[in-house]
Every structure is written in C-alpha cells, then in structure tokens.
Design an enzyme around this catalytic site. Structure first.
Site, PDB file in Angstrom:
ATOM      1  N   TYR A 118       0.931  -1.357  -0.034  1.00  0.00           N
ATOM      2  CA  TYR A 118       0.092   0.174   0.189  1.00  0.00           C
ATOM      3  C   TYR A 118       0.458   0.919  -0.083  1.00  0.00           C
ATOM      4  O   TYR A 118       0.015   2.292  -0.022  1.00  0.00           O
ATOM      5  CB  TYR A 118      -0.799   0.370   0.970  1.00  0.00           C
ATOM      6  CG  TYR A 118      -2.050  -1.216   1.046  1.00  0.00           C
ATOM      7  CD1 TYR A 118      -2.054  -2.327   0.511  1.00  0.00           C
ATOM      8  CD2 TYR A 118      -3.160  -0.125   0.843  1.00  0.00           C
ATOM      9  CE1 TYR A 118      -3.095  -3.090   0.613  1.00  0.00           C
ATOM     10  CE2 TYR A 118      -4.224  -0.715   0.748  1.00  0.00           C
ATOM     11  CZ  TYR A 118      -4.659  -2.522   0.409  1.00  0.00           C
ATOM     12  OH  TYR A 118      -5.551  -3.591   0.254  1.00  0.00           O
ATOM     13  N   LYS A 164       3.922 -14.730   4.313  1.00  0.00           N
ATOM     14  CA  LYS A 164       4.974 -15.681   2.868  1.00  0.00           C
ATOM     15  C   LYS A 164       6.018 -15.431   2.794  1.00  0.00           C
ATOM     16  O   LYS A 164       6.003 -15.324   2.382  1.00  0.00           O
ATOM     17  CB  LYS A 164       3.964 -15.087   1.841  1.00  0.00           C
ATOM     18  CG  LYS A 164       3.979 -15.782   0.241  1.00  0.00           C
ATOM     19  CD  LYS A 164       2.505 -16.862   0.716  1.00  0.00           C
ATOM     20  CE  LYS A 164       3.045 -17.959  -0.680  1.00  0.00           C
ATOM     21  NZ  LYS A 164       2.955 -18.982  -0.534  1.00  0.00           N
ATOM     22  N   ASP A 195      -1.612 -19.139   2.141  1.00  0.00           N
ATOM     23  CA  ASP A 195      -2.587 -19.476   1.142  1.00  0.00           C
ATOM     24  C   ASP A 195      -3.420 -20.345   2.496  1.00  0.00           C
ATOM     25  O   ASP A 195      -4.491 -21.078   2.136  1.00  0.00           O
ATOM     26  CB  ASP A 195      -1.959 -19.743   0.132  1.00  0.00           C
ATOM     27  CG  ASP A 195      -0.793 -20.761   0.426  1.00  0.00           C
ATOM     28  OD1 ASP A 195      -0.098 -20.775   1.694  1.00  0.00           O
ATOM     29  OD2 ASP A 195      -0.049 -21.252  -0.119  1.00  0.00           O
ATOM     30  N   ASP A 219      -6.307  -7.198   3.890  1.00  0.00           N
ATOM     31  CA  ASP A 219      -7.613  -6.473   2.999  1.00  0.00           C
ATOM     32  C   ASP A 219      -8.306  -7.561   3.273  1.00  0.00           C
ATOM     33  O   ASP A 219      -9.025  -7.842   3.029  1.00  0.00           O
ATOM     34  CB  ASP A 219      -6.380  -5.607   2.043  1.00  0.00           C
ATOM     35  CG  ASP A 219      -7.885  -5.365   0.776  1.00  0.00           C
ATOM     36  OD1 ASP A 219      -9.396  -4.580   1.875  1.00  0.00           O
ATOM     37  OD2 ASP A 219      -7.608  -5.346  -0.359  1.00  0.00           O
ATOM     38  N   ASP A 223     -12.249  -8.978   3.954  1.00  0.00           N
ATOM     39  CA  ASP A 223     -13.246  -9.637   2.774  1.00  0.00           C
ATOM     40  C   ASP A 223     -14.022 -10.167   3.496  1.00  0.00           C
ATOM     41  O   ASP A 223     -15.064 -11.416   3.660  1.00  0.00           O
ATOM     42  CB  ASP A 223     -13.203  -8.541   1.457  1.00  0.00           C
ATOM     43  CG  ASP A 223     -13.505  -7.090   1.389  1.00  0.00           C
ATOM     44  OD1 ASP A 223     -13.270  -6.743   2.220  1.00  0.00           O
ATOM     45  OD2 ASP A 223     -14.105  -7.283   0.296  1.00  0.00           O
TER      46      ASP A 223
HETATM   47  C1  IPM Z   1     -10.756  -1.612   2.379  1.00  0.00           C
HETATM   48  C2  IPM Z   1     -10.939  -1.228   1.247  1.00  0.00           C
HETATM   49  C3  IPM Z   1      -9.791  -0.064   0.664  1.00  0.00           C
HETATM   50  C4  IPM Z   1      -7.981  -1.573   0.668  1.00  0.00           C
HETATM   51  C5  IPM Z   1      -9.769   0.615  -0.523  1.00  0.00           C
HETATM   52  C6  IPM Z   1     -10.729   0.779  -0.477  1.00  0.00           C
HETATM   53  C7  IPM Z   1      -8.329   1.616  -0.871  1.00  0.00           C
HETATM   54  O1  IPM Z   1     -10.677  -1.946   0.495  1.00  0.00           O
HETATM   55  O2  IPM Z   1     -11.066  -0.621   3.168  1.00  0.00           O
HETATM   56  O3  IPM Z   1     -10.422  -3.121   3.004  1.00  0.00           O
HETATM   57  O4  IPM Z   1      -7.763  -1.464   0.193  1.00  0.00           O
HETATM   58  O5  IPM Z   1      -8.307  -0.605   1.694  1.00  0.00           O
HETATM   59 MN    MN Z   2     -10.557  -3.389   1.555  1.00  0.00          MN
END
Ligand code: IPM
Ligand code: MN
Ligand code: NAD
Length: 323
Positions: A118, A164, A195, A219, A223
């Site tokens: 990032y 990793k 993984d 990240d 999710d």
């Molecule tokens: C998150 C989002 C952000 C990230 C994006 C919008 C830049 O996906 O907060 O997880 O990748 O960190």
């Molecule tokens: Mn995200």
C-alpha cells in the site's frame, strides 16, 4: 465524513445511534472522498485533516475510487491512513443472529495499515511493471504492540501471524520475526502462510482468535472473513494510530445500490461502536449498541427502505432498553 455513495446513507444512521447512547457527543461534518476531490481538488481537504486531528476521532463512510489513474487523486481512506498515521486496522468478525452462515465465529483481524504494497510505489515502462512492497522493523513492532493491546483489552489469548515468508523471506520474514519478538510469553503465538490461512478462513473460521498480518493480506482476508459475520453490510473496522482513530465500515460506496435506501447501515453502526469500545473506553455503551444490533437482526428486514427501517428499529430498541 459520509464520503461517497452509500456512505452518505449509512453514516447519518451511525451518528444517530451514537447520539442515542451518548447524548453529549459533539460532531462536525467534513468532506472526504471522490466528490470532495472533484469539488476541492483533494480527496481529503487539509481542513478535514486538521479537524480529525482536533477531534481525535472520525467516522468515515466510503469512497468511490476510479480504477484508473487520475492525476493528483489518491483514495480518501488511503490518504487518511497515511496522513494521520492510522497504522493499524482492526477488523473484528463475530457470528450474528440470522445473518451469519455459522454461529461460532469470533475473531479479530489486526491488519497492518501503513506499509506493505500500500505504499503504492509502482513503475512501468509499458513492458515491465513493478510494485515495491515495504516492510519495516518499526512498522512491524508497532502493529504487534497494537495486536497485544487488542488481545489484552478483550481477554484474548492466541495470536496467529499470517505471512508468506517462504517466498518473501526478507520482507515477510522480517515481519514474522519482529512480531513474534514483541508478543509477551503468556500469549500463545502461531503462524500460517497466507494461502493456508485463506483455506482455513473458508473451512474453519471458528479456529481463529486474533490474527495479525501485512496490509494486502489483511485486506483480502478481512473481506473473506466478513462473510462469516453476515457479509459486507455488517463488517466494521477501526483505523487506529497512537493518537487518532477513524472508524469505517469495510464496505465501499456500493454504486449498484447507492441512492436506493437499501444499504445496510449496521456495518457503519458497528464501526461507530468501535470508537466507544476502543477509543473512548466506554465498552458499556458499545455493548448497548451491539445488543441493539443483535436484537434488530432477530427480525429480518426487507431490502426496500432497509436503511431507514434499520435506523428506527435500532433507535426504538435503544430507547426501550435505556438503563
Ligand atoms: C478497505 C478497502 C480499501 C483498501 C480500498 C478502498 C483502498 O478495500 O478498506 O479494505 O484496500 O484498504
Ligand atoms: Mn478491502
Ligand atoms: P462495495 O463494498 O462498494 O460493494 C460490494 C458489494 O457489496 C455490492 O454488491 C454492494 O451493493 C454490496 N454492499 C456493500 N456494502 C453494503 C451495505 N452496507 N448494504 C448492502 N449491500 C452492500 O465494493 P465495490 O463494488 O468493489 O467497490 C465500489 C467502490 O467503492 C469502488 O470505487 C471502490 O474503490 C470503493 N471502495 C471503497 C472502500 C472504502 O471506502 N473503504 C472499500 C471498498 C471499496
């Protein structure tokens, strides 16, 4: 900072809920996001940055970022993380009634929020494109300290370091070894390659307690983990530094449903509750919000008008259960 898209629909609900438990709360609304960029030439105008600094805490909705390069633009949330040194991203995932596919998940992902891929240090000559990934000892130490702080605060005992290092021994090896060295011996520490961690996140999410990992892995895994908490509409997070915190739902601006009144505001509401829990040291008030969320989820709501219906159900529940 409602930001873009459904951020503008869910943040007012979160603020109303915060006010219901903390009537003395003072708020100020500031621009941030793509709309702010178009209007002011900056996704996070300087005045927004200084206001967050003055407040010490912020609540952000979502940003709508184009998936191509726009001169002078950088995602609002990435800008805030960087400019305010919000180096930890705390993403708890727990099973919730009716919306979670299983009932036994209770994990906290501590995502490094300031370095890794990032740093967005890319170059390309059209034939070869390179992205640099930065891991530092000091960055790894401070995220490890946050992981310890979180575990102590919530009485957790086991930390899984996700990395990793088999492919990236210099960067992820440094991360893994530095984090390990920071964790007091009364905690159990184990580690997983990312993984395998992904496989476990799908097949055995209940086996996770607290996880700490680098920025991009955090990240992606968060999710996936959000699935177990009922999906993106219920996933909260806290961007947290030493002096400042910005709470933010994990989801984005959801252009497919923006403006329809269908957005689930609970991720934003639970994010606001994280300010109470982590930053303002009011776990009692955070628990009231979390209980109200669980009780609202007991009766499934239709998609139509979900945002407004959820707000009134939450406010009614909080009103009835006033201590
Ligand atoms: C998150 C989002 C952000 C990230 C994006 C919008 C830049 O996906 O907060 O997880 O990748 O960190
Ligand atoms: Mn995200
Ligand atoms: P998204 O999170 O906006 O949406 C993904 C899917 O989940 C969509 O179908 C959406 O309708 C649904 N969804 C998300 N939140 C919901 C909610 N509260 N209630 C009901 N449904 C919900 O991700 P995306 O579509 O990949 O990205 C859209 C934009 O948002 C992009 O510009 C992206 O860069 C940005 N984004 C911003 C953030 C952030 O601000 N932190 C996070 C992720 C994506």
């Amino acid at each position: 900072m409602p930001g873009d898209g459904i951020g503008q629909e869910v943040i007012p609900v979160a603020v109303a809920v915060l006010r219901a438990v903390l009537p003395e709360l003072e708020t100020v609304e500031m621009p941030a996001g793509w709309e702010a960029f178009e209007k002011y030439g900056a996704s996070v105008p300087a005045e927004t940055v200084t206001t967050i600094q003055a407040c010490g805490a912020g609540l952000f909705g979502a940003v709508q970022s184009p998936a191509y390069k726009v001169a002078g633009y950088r995602s609002a949330i990435l800008t805030m993380r960087q400019e305010l040194e919000l180096y930890a991203n705390i993403r708890p995932v727990i099973s919730l009634p009716n919306v979670s596919p299983r009932a036994d998940v209770d994990m906290i992902i501590v995502r490094e929020n300031s370095e890794g891929l990032y740093i967005s240090d890319e170059e390309s000559d059209g034939e070869t494109a390179i992205a640099r990934r930065r891991i530092t000892k000091s960055g790894s130490q401070r995220i490890a300290r946050k992981a310890v702080e979180v575990m102590e605060k919530f009485g957790r005992s086991r930390l899984t370091i996700v990395h990793k290092a088999n492919v990236l021994p210099l960067t992820d090896g440094l991360f893994r070894d530095t984090v390990r060295a920071q964790i007091p011996s009364h905690f159990t520490v184990d580690e997983l390659l990312v993984d395998v961690a992904a496989l476990k996140m799908v097949g055995a999410p209940q086996t996770f307690d607290t996880l700490v990992t680098t920025n991009l892995f955090g990240d992606i895994l968060s999710d996936a983990a959000a699935h177990w908490g009922g999906g993106l509409g219920l996933a909260p997070s806290l961007n947290w530094g030493d002096a400042i915190a910005v709470a933010e739902p994990v989801h984005g601006s959801a252009p497919d449903i923006a403006g329809k009144g269908e957005a689930n505001p609970l991720a934003a509401v639970l994010s606001a509750a994280m300010l109470l829990d982590y930053v303002w040291d009011r776990p009692d008030l955070a628990a009231r919000i979390q209980q109200a969320v669980a009780s609202v989820l007991a009766t499934p709501l239709p998609a139509k008008n979900r945002t407004a219906l959820t707000q009134s159900a939450l406010l009614q529940t909080l009103g009835e259960n006033h201590p």
